[in-house]
Design a protein around this motif. Structure first.
Motif, mmCIF file in Angstrom:
data_model
loop_
_atom_site.group_PDB
_atom_site.id
_atom_site.type_symbol
_atom_site.label_atom_id
_atom_site.label_comp_id
_atom_site.label_asym_id
_atom_site.label_seq_id
_atom_site.Cartn_x
_atom_site.Cartn_y
_atom_site.Cartn_z
ATOM 1 N N ALA A 36 37.223 -60.692 4.687
ATOM 2 C CA ALA A 36 38.434 -60.399 5.455
ATOM 3 C C ALA A 36 38.603 -61.351 6.622
ATOM 4 C CB ALA A 36 38.405 -58.953 5.949
ATOM 5 N N PHE A 37 37.492 -61.950 7.072
ATOM 6 C CA PHE A 37 37.550 -62.852 8.222
ATOM 7 C C PHE A 37 36.859 -64.165 7.854
ATOM 8 C CE2 PHE A 37 35.808 -64.619 12.179
ATOM 9 C CZ PHE A 37 36.954 -64.675 12.954
ATOM 10 N N ALA A 38 37.496 -65.284 8.193
ATOM 11 C CA ALA A 38 36.936 -66.624 7.985
ATOM 12 C C ALA A 38 36.513 -66.859 6.532
ATOM 13 C CB ALA A 38 35.756 -66.867 8.928
ATOM 14 N N ALA A 39 37.293 -66.374 5.583
ATOM 15 C CA ALA A 39 36.977 -66.563 4.171
ATOM 16 C C ALA A 39 36.934 -68.049 3.830
ATOM 17 C CB ALA A 39 38.012 -65.861 3.307
ATOM 18 N N GLY A 40 35.868 -68.465 3.132
ATOM 19 C CA GLY A 40 35.733 -69.847 2.706
ATOM 20 C C GLY A 40 35.297 -70.819 3.789
ATOM 21 N N MET A 41 35.170 -70.341 5.022
ATOM 22 C CA MET A 41 34.784 -71.225 6.120
ATOM 23 C C MET A 41 33.274 -71.471 6.117
ATOM 24 S SD MET A 41 37.762 -71.550 7.391
ATOM 25 C CE MET A 41 39.332 -70.684 7.390
ATOM 26 N N THR A 42 32.863 -72.599 6.671
ATOM 27 C CA THR A 42 31.450 -72.891 6.874
ATOM 28 C C THR A 42 31.097 -72.479 8.299
ATOM 29 O OG1 THR A 42 31.388 -74.678 5.246
ATOM 30 C CG2 THR A 42 29.708 -74.713 6.971
ATOM 31 N N VAL A 43 30.132 -71.571 8.432
ATOM 32 C CA VAL A 43 29.834 -70.939 9.713
ATOM 33 C C VAL A 43 28.321 -70.821 9.915
ATOM 34 C CG1 VAL A 43 31.975 -69.595 9.645
ATOM 35 C CG2 VAL A 43 29.870 -68.606 8.728
ATOM 36 N N PHE A 44 27.947 -70.352 11.097
ATOM 37 C CA PHE A 44 26.566 -69.966 11.383
ATOM 38 C C PHE A 44 26.405 -68.481 11.062
ATOM 39 C CE2 PHE A 44 27.898 -73.002 14.792
ATOM 40 C CZ PHE A 44 27.203 -74.110 14.334
ATOM 41 N N PRO A 45 25.179 -68.012 10.828
ATOM 42 C CA PRO A 45 24.981 -66.579 10.610
ATOM 43 C C PRO A 45 25.461 -65.778 11.819
ATOM 44 C CG PRO A 45 23.015 -67.813 9.997
ATOM 45 C CD PRO A 45 23.925 -68.770 10.700
ATOM 46 N N VAL A 153 44.915 -64.751 20.497
ATOM 47 C CA VAL A 153 45.677 -63.508 20.407
ATOM 48 C C VAL A 153 46.606 -63.480 19.198
ATOM 49 C CG1 VAL A 153 45.576 -63.104 22.888
ATOM 50 C CG2 VAL A 153 47.474 -64.420 21.935
ATOM 51 N N VAL A 154 46.886 -64.633 18.598
ATOM 52 C CA VAL A 154 47.782 -64.673 17.442
ATOM 53 C C VAL A 154 47.118 -64.140 16.175
ATOM 54 C CG1 VAL A 154 49.138 -66.584 18.346
ATOM 55 C CG2 VAL A 154 47.133 -67.070 16.921
ATOM 56 N N GLU A 155 45.794 -63.981 16.192
ATOM 57 C CA GLU A 155 45.088 -63.527 15.001
ATOM 58 C C GLU A 155 45.069 -62.001 14.925
ATOM 59 O OE1 GLU A 155 44.017 -65.226 12.591
ATOM 60 O OE2 GLU A 155 43.829 -67.285 13.300
ATOM 61 N N PRO A 156 45.224 -61.434 13.722
ATOM 62 C CA PRO A 156 45.191 -59.974 13.579
ATOM 63 C C PRO A 156 43.781 -59.396 13.696
ATOM 64 C CG PRO A 156 45.437 -61.005 11.431
ATOM 65 C CD PRO A 156 45.553 -62.105 12.447
#
Length: 269
Positions: A36-45, A153-156
């Protein structure tokens, strides 16, 4: 904050680093597309603070919550929950456990805790309960505060995320055995940024900013020794050249290198 603006939820993210042949390497995950959040993104744990994080007394080694509260500009209870979430999320998402049998030791491998890891991820067990059952001490001294990013703030779906850094404990292995990761890699910050510029990975501004900062260090010891001044960063949507884009520290450099296919909204993770 307007009635339509979502309140940010507290979250913790851990940049797990190790020394490699070409300098420090950092552990990265590509999130599954169904998230639901940051789908497909490369992130840290990392992830949101759970209601059970920091609510019970646990064996604790290292800087007390008051120290973390000063560095992150928050209350002691909130700081304790953020540290506990950092330890819990790191264990859930990559199997690395920042805890040990005593205040000056850390577990050398975590395979024996596989079932407990699953229970934690499914919220069938709290971090405090797990540590008590296994008679383990949370090693807050293995973490360092790094940054604080707040989703625009623009993000749901919004997060007030504290970034930590920690060195991979000797003998432990980081893995991709989590339902949230489609792929995992150890890369030098320079390699990770090169993959992003080539369009192979998607990096949101907080991840990009952290990788740029980490690329300046020659060893994990130097990273841990760095003294960081932490101020909240919340990207703002502004108009530029007839278009809207996010403004945040070093945004010109970010957008100059950003492949067209990945020109998207920033977030905090």
């Amino acid at each position: 904050m307007s009635e339509t603006t979502a309140a940010p939820k507290d979250a913790s993210t851990v940049m797990l680093v190790r020394d490699g042949a070409h300098g420090p390497e950092v552990f990265l995950q590509r999130r599954v597309g169904a998230m639901a959040f940051a789908a497909g993104m490369t992130v840290f744990p990392g992830g949101g603070v759970d209601p059970t994080d920091g609510t019970a007394d646990i064996a604790w080694a290292g800087p007390e919550p008051a120290w973390w509260a000063r560095h992150f500009g928050t209350s002691e209870p909130r700081a304790k929950a953020l540290v506990c979430a950092a330890v819990r999320e790191t264990f859930e998402e990559c199997g690395v456990l920042l805890a040990g049998p005593t205040a000056d030791t850390v577990v050398s491998e975590t395979a024996g805790f596989r079932d407990a890891r699953g229970h934690l991820e499914r919220r069938e067990l709290s971090l405090a309960g797990f540590l008590a059952e296994q008679r383990l001490v949370l090693r807050a001294d293995l973490l360092r505060p790094w940054a604080n990013w707040i989703t625009p703030v623009v993000e749901p779906r919004r997060y007030d995320t504290r970034f930590f850094v920690a060195v991979l404990p000797e003998g432990q292995q980081a893995d991709g055995a989590t339902t949230e990761a489609a792929d995992v890699h150890w890369r030098t910050p320079a390699e990770a940024l090169a993959q992003w510029r080539a369009g192979n990975d998607i990096l949101l501004p907080p991840t990009w900013s952290a990788l740029v900062a980490l690329s300046e260090f020659a060893s994990t010891a130097d990273i841990l020794a760095a003294e960081r001044e932490i101020a909240p960063i919340m990207p703002e949507l502004v108009g530029a050249n007839g278009q809207q884009r996010l403004r945040f520290p070093n945004d010109e450099r970010y957008f100059a290198d950003l492949p067209d296919v990945k020109r998207l909204k920033g977030s905090a993770r």
